[in-house]
Design a protein around this motif. Sequence first.
Motif: not given
Length: 283
Positions: A11, A13, A16, A38, A65-66, A250
Amino acid sequence: MTDDLARLSLNTATTKKWTLSEAVDGAVRAGLPAVGLWRDRVAEAGLKTAAQTVRDAGLRVSSLCRGGFLTAADPAGVRAALEDNRSAIVEAATLGTDALIMVVGGLPDGDRDLTGARARVADRLAELAPFAREHGVRLVLEPLHPMYVADRAVISTLDQALDLARPHPADAVAVVVDAFHVFWDPNLPHSIARAGREHRIASYQVCDFNLPIATDALLSRGMMGDGVIDFTPITRAVADTGYTGDIEVEIFNADIWATPGGEVLTTMTDRYRELVLPHLTPE
């Protein structure tokens, strides 16, 4: 990709500081088959470019997401939420994923009526579910840990999410089992089994619950094995439902974000092999 990582997804996230392109490249180098995206990273790259980047790398998109934030009580807030979620549904379809993760929203400013907020979530789902189904996308409800009930999600348990999903076809509204958010629930084994019977598990996400809780509670997620969660019973319960989809990692954690992404993925794959993979075969 090696066979033991055939279901593991990064993920964005978790890394980042990486752009979407960097996350895709990192996933490929780590031997992963999938990424969970994301919307901020997709927007930075541009929707069509993002979709092409993932396809060209031979990866699949495990989720987007999201969507969500459906609890507004004023007409303008309702209209804005519906518009944003319809856009997110189209984005998910364009990216080639059928899973749009939904963080349903907390209490509006000055509101203390949880029951009313949950009822508004149900109303908005009724408006969005047909549109999602037309686009081949599932609205994937994510119950969040109770410490987020006021500001982020008025649903805290998997059963609450399943109750909201119940009026809709399983290919329109589903749920995510996120270990961080639901590990504490004493009814979790029964709720996961119920989700399996109802064919509503669309995603399984893993990360740990770190102590002490960070000043910003959003950053209390940790790498598997660094916190208090026992992944064995949760993973076995999910596996026993027959779920064969991707497992996303995540993580929101300032220390992990400050670590070079390649190191994060090395630790992530090692911990997945140690703590999650051995329990993915149904008993």
